[in-house]
Structure formats: structure tokens, C-alpha cells
Design a protein around this motif. Sequence first.
Motif, PDB file in Angstrom:
ATOM      1  N   ALA A 284       0.824  -1.208   0.000  1.00  0.00           N
ATOM      2  CA  ALA A 284       0.000   0.000   0.000  1.00  0.00           C
ATOM      3  C   ALA A 284       0.859   1.260   0.000  1.00  0.00           C
ATOM      4  CB  ALA A 284      -0.926  -0.008   1.214  1.00  0.00           C
ATOM      5  N   SER A 285       1.929   1.263   0.787  1.00  0.00           N
ATOM      6  CA  SER A 285       2.785   2.450   0.842  1.00  0.00           C
ATOM      7  C   SER A 285       3.544   2.647  -0.470  1.00  0.00           C
ATOM      8  CB  SER A 285       3.763   2.340   2.017  1.00  0.00           C
ATOM      9  OG  SER A 285       4.511   1.138   1.947  1.00  0.00           O
ATOM     10  N   THR A 286       3.951   1.558  -1.107  1.00  0.00           N
ATOM     11  CA  THR A 286       4.625   1.675  -2.405  1.00  0.00           C
ATOM     12  C   THR A 286       3.690   2.276  -3.448  1.00  0.00           C
ATOM     13  OG1 THR A 286       6.085  -0.204  -1.952  1.00  0.00           O
ATOM     14  CG2 THR A 286       5.758   0.387  -4.256  1.00  0.00           C
ATOM     15  N   ARG A 287       2.452   1.794  -3.496  1.00  0.00           N
ATOM     16  CA  ARG A 287       1.483   2.336  -4.457  1.00  0.00           C
ATOM     17  C   ARG A 287       1.200   3.809  -4.185  1.00  0.00           C
ATOM     18  NH1 ARG A 287      -0.731  -2.746  -3.538  1.00  0.00           N
ATOM     19  NH2 ARG A 287      -2.187  -1.909  -1.986  1.00  0.00           N
ATOM     20  N   ALA A 288       1.125   4.170  -2.900  1.00  0.00           N
ATOM     21  CA  ALA A 288       0.839   5.564  -2.554  1.00  0.00           C
ATOM     22  C   ALA A 288       1.944   6.490  -3.058  1.00  0.00           C
ATOM     23  CB  ALA A 288       0.669   5.701  -1.045  1.00  0.00           C
ATOM     24  N   LEU A 289       3.203   6.078  -2.906  1.00  0.00           N
ATOM     25  CA  LEU A 289       4.305   6.924  -3.368  1.00  0.00           C
ATOM     26  C   LEU A 289       4.373   6.968  -4.889  1.00  0.00           C
ATOM     27  CD1 LEU A 289       5.130   6.922  -0.374  1.00  0.00           C
ATOM     28  CD2 LEU A 289       7.510   6.798  -1.134  1.00  0.00           C
TER      29      LEU A 289
END
Length: 200
Positions: free
Chosen positions: A154-159
Motif C-alpha cells: 500500500a505504501s509503495t502504491r501511494a508513493l
Amino acid sequence: MADSRLTPAQAAEYLGVTVQVIYVLNSRKENDFPHPSYTGRTPTWSQPELDVWRAAHPPKRSARQRHAAEGKDRDRGNADFHDLRTHLAFVTARDSPALTDDLRSLIERTMRDAARSLKSEVEDIRCKANYVHLVVRYPVDTSVASLAQRMRGASTRALRQSHTLDGHLWSKPYYAASAAAHSAARLSRYVECLEQTINN
């Protein structure tokens, strides 16, 4: 109204029983059911008298009510017994950008949302320039691996959606241990060793 008397039908409704129960209780000589006053042939009771009797004889729950209550107790017991916590530490990949304050805030929000989607809760999170450390509480039917995968993904997609990341955000290895099994000092030593391995 305070001096009004209740007939058997009214007393039954007031106590939540049938009229037959009222007559049975009234016919028994050796019990503590209040003695009635009579209006003609009709027995009557005052509400305070019935309140005293009801306080000494709480209503019994039906089998269905008992089963439902036992189920809730079991659920609460399971939830308390399986109140698990884990330490997680993710180190950024070598070519990923340094985590600025804005990126750290974005990562924190994203990871908290990802944990909630698995009925888990991030109790503590600390973001540095090149790693994130979390303490997460999770239920027994959620694995630590699924927590890590969900939060990292989720954090990778957000960035990527914020156009600040093209490649990988996190290095493949990560730290995971029971929150009660390892101290913060041991976790810090692990993060330092992992950073050295990745950056060399």
C-alpha cells in the motif's frame, strides 16, 4: 397513581410472566411472593411489593438468550486471548528516495489504513529517512506476513501515485518479531545491520 393496585393480569405484565404464574405463586403458602389485598375476590398487589420480589428473583433467560450470551462471552474471550502484537521494520531500497516529512506522513497514513483493512491497529510508528519501525496489534486470523505485505504494498502504491517513486520502495528483507520477545534495543541493532548490508 402511587397507591394503585395491580390485578393478576397487570401484575403478570409488570413482572414479565404469565397470569398463570401469578396465580401459582399466590397459591403457594411457603414462598416469599407478596400477600395480596383483595377487592372482592380479585387479588391485587402494589408495584413496590412486586419490585421487592422481583429484585430477589431476577427473570431467567431463555435458552436462546443464554446461548447468545455464551457466544458473546466466547468471542470476547477469544479476542482477549489472541491480542497479539508484532514489531515490524522496513528498510528502504538502495535506489529509493529519502523519506522526507511529507513522504513519512503519507506512509504513516497509508500503513494505518492498510492495517485496519486486516482488522489490525498500528499502535506505534516511527519513520526515519531510510526505514520505518512499527508496533502492530493484530488478530489471530491475520498473519504477520500478510500484514507486512499489505502495508509495504500500500505504501509503495501511494508513493508511486504521488509521482515520487519509480522503482521499489522497500528492500526485500524485513524485520518481524513478537513485541514481547525482543527489546527496542535489539530491534535498533537489527535495523543498523540491515542498513549496512543494503548500502554496502
